[in-house]
Write an enzyme that holds these catalytic residues in place. Structure first.
Site, PDB file in Angstrom:
ATOM      1  N   ASP A  61      53.243  45.070  45.093  1.00  0.00           N
ATOM      2  CA  ASP A  61      51.928  44.855  45.681  1.00  0.00           C
ATOM      3  C   ASP A  61      51.296  43.616  45.045  1.00  0.00           C
ATOM      4  OD1 ASP A  61      49.590  45.684  47.280  1.00  0.00           O
ATOM      5  OD2 ASP A  61      48.669  46.032  45.335  1.00  0.00           O
ATOM      6  N   THR A  94      48.202  41.215  50.763  1.00  0.00           N
ATOM      7  CA  THR A  94      47.776  40.519  49.536  1.00  0.00           C
ATOM      8  C   THR A  94      48.824  39.503  49.080  1.00  0.00           C
ATOM      9  OG1 THR A  94      48.639  42.411  48.282  1.00  0.00           O
ATOM     10  CG2 THR A  94      46.276  42.366  48.702  1.00  0.00           C
ATOM     11  N   THR A  95      50.103  39.854  49.270  1.00  0.00           N
ATOM     12  CA  THR A  95      51.167  38.899  48.918  1.00  0.00           C
ATOM     13  C   THR A  95      51.184  37.746  49.919  1.00  0.00           C
ATOM     14  OG1 THR A  95      52.455  40.783  48.100  1.00  0.00           O
ATOM     15  CG2 THR A  95      53.615  38.698  48.365  1.00  0.00           C
ATOM     16  N   ASP A 396      46.970  51.690  50.409  1.00  0.00           N
ATOM     17  CA  ASP A 396      47.188  50.518  51.266  1.00  0.00           C
ATOM     18  C   ASP A 396      47.345  50.935  52.728  1.00  0.00           C
ATOM     19  OD1 ASP A 396      47.002  48.901  49.110  1.00  0.00           O
ATOM     20  OD2 ASP A 396      49.079  48.227  49.074  1.00  0.00           O
TER      21      ASP A 396
END
Length: 528
Positions: A61, A94-95, A396
């Protein structure tokens, strides 16, 4: 006025300093993006994050990795903040947002080397970002929140890139059902994730994870004095005061020199405790939740003895953060003093019972009034690292489902939106003129970093895959994406890989905003 030689020298030194500051900022930010790049996608690598205290976390994550990294450079910290913002807004991607930011910065660096002014680059990138969002929304399709099967596909896509991807078939329906129970699919425009409690317990496997209409306490019922462990038609009281003898407000000692005085103190203490317990019992309360106390003991053996005799089930060490959720679930009110302990402040439940788990015991509260206000997801796993990663993954998935409620549009995954936006932006750049066209073209090429990285992390030939993907989008196949399981480019909708539109639009908007901010910085001033 013609500038003299010294003035020209100062101007050149100033420009060189500005260039040096920008280059340093871009290099630092790109270094952070490169750290998480290999963890993008379902075939991405995991990172082992080790803290100074020796705590180990295994995750892919982006937000978790960046939040725990020791980042010193101020520009690199901006990328960490971007990942946090994406996590808050969308919960997923997020990545992607970090990798996009690094690629757009690289494009900006190439433009700066050509001598284009940062302001022109910044304005062109803003235009390109707005266009890219419009292209992604145009290729998206609406979704009905009553379509549970479609929502499970969305949650599964989010979970498939996590460490616990093998258990996506179990966790995705749980996340969907949890969200559907706390919202009205027809009218809701947002989801309050505080109404979903994720309770973790070691023991068992992730397949034992379950959705509960009620509460779960990971601590055992206190039965030091032989109190009950099962109560039907429970009347639940939540106290924030201590069931222990009062103490002086300041640190001081009381010296008792006489046995009769000692005996009197013990009798008074016993009477004081008995009166409190009787008052609790008089209201009809048969389940007592005691908030954790840091000043003195919340309960004593004597108070537990009296409560056991009065057939009251006791659960201690209730965290302060859980009080609001408990009150909303069972309909009770927190009670701050024994004087305000009245029947009106009690909650209700059909059953409160202690249950055995593989390694310990839990207390389950079921049959709560007004089911649907809150739900509990009880997560199980065989070790602490998997348990923590399952917790993050479920969160998530819930955030991704919240994106659907906010903006009811679904977009194909697998790099399809970035490829489509890149192709359309490239065509749009051809209609422009001057340096703006060149800047938009560079922005469109930067978007291809996502499909390129997805292919690279899956062990495929990235250049061949991205070229094929580009050709399919040029032919009008907007849902063409990278199928990392089969190792080819195909219609990604057939593989049920769908992502909320908000995840992509938010990632592009936040990445562009961060890049524009870094481009506008021409000096770093260190204050005293």
């Amino acid at each position: 006025m013609i500038p003299n030689a010294s003035t020209r020298g100062d101007m050149l030194r100033t420009r060189a300093q500005e260039r040096s500051v920008r280059e340093n900022n871009i290099t630092a930010a790109k270094a952070v993006a490169d750290v998480v790049r290999t963890s993008l996608g379902p075939k991405g690598m995991d990172k082992m994050v080790v803290s100074k205290s020796g705590e180990v976390i295994i995750t892919n994550d982006g937000a978790t990795i960046l939040a725990r990294m020791e980042v010193a450079h101020p520009a690199a910290k901006m990328l960490v903040d971007v990942a946090k913002s994406q996590d808050t807004e969308a919960g997923d991607g997020t990545t992607s947002v970090t990798v996009l930011c690094g690629a757009i910065l690289e494009a900006a660096q190439r433009l700066l080397e050509k001598g284009i002014h940062p302001t022109i680059i910044s304005d062109a990138f803003l235009t390109a970002e707005k266009k890219a969002e419009a292209y992604i929304e145009a290729m998206s399709r609406p979704i009905d929140l009553t379509d549970r099967a479609e929502l499970i596909k969305v949650a599964s896509t989010s979970l498939n890139s996590k460490v616990v991807s093998a258990n996506a078939a179990v966790l995705a329906p749980i996340a969907v059902d949890a969200m559907l129970r706390i919202i009205d699919p027809l009218t809701s425009t947002n989801v309050d994730l505080r109404d979903v409690a994720i309770v973790k317990k070691l023991g068992g496997t992730i397949d034992d994870t379950e959705l509960i209409d009620g509460l779960v306490f990971t601590q055992k019922a206190v039965k030091v004095a032989g109190g009950p462990t099962r109560v039907a038609n429970a009347k639940i009281g939540l106290i924030q005061f201590c069931l222990s003898p009062p103490k002086t407000d300041i640190d001081q000692s009381v010296v008792v020199s006489d046995y009769t005085q000692m005996d009197r103190i013990l009798k008074e203490e016993r009477k004081y405790m008995l009166d409190m317990c009787k008052q609790i019992s008089k209201t009809g309360c048969n389940v007592l939740l005691v908030q954790k106390s840091i000043l003195r003991d919340a309960v004593t053996d004597l108070s537990l003895h009296f409560l056991a005799k009065l057939k009251i089930l006791v659960v201690t060490d209730i965290e302060r953060d859980d009080v609001e959720f408990i009150c909303k679930t069972v309909g009770c009110h927190p009670i701050a003093s024994i004087e305000s302990f009245v029947a009106d402040k009690l909650g209700r439940a059909d059953l409160v019972a202690e249950e055995a788990t593989p390694d310990s015991k839990i207390v389950r509260v079921s049959g709560v009034p007004n089911p649907g206000k809150t739900v509990t997801i009880f997560v199980r796993a065989s070790n602490r690292m998997v348990l923590d990663e399952a917790d993050r993954s479920i969160h998530d998935a819930l955030c991704v489902l919240r994106c659907i409620v906010k903006k009811r549009l679904l977009t194909p995954g697998g790099g399809a939106p970035e490829a489509e936006a890149s192709f359309q932006l490239s065509r749009f750049a051809n209609s422009l003129g001057g340096t703006e066209a060149y800047c938009v073209k560079q922005f469109s090429q930067a978007l291809e970093v996502v499909p390129y990285t997805l292919a690279e992390n899956a062990g495929l030939s990235a250049i061949n895959i991205v070229t094929e993907l580009r050709n399919k989008h040029a032919a009008g196949e907007t849902s063409a994406g990278i199928n990392v399981r089969k190792g080819c480019v195909g219609d990604i909708l057939e593989e049920d890989v769908v992502v909320p539109c908000l995840v992509y639009t938010s990632a592009i908007a936040l990445a562009t905003e961060c890049v524009r901010m870094i481009l506008k910085i021409d000096d770093i001033v260190v204050t005293r």
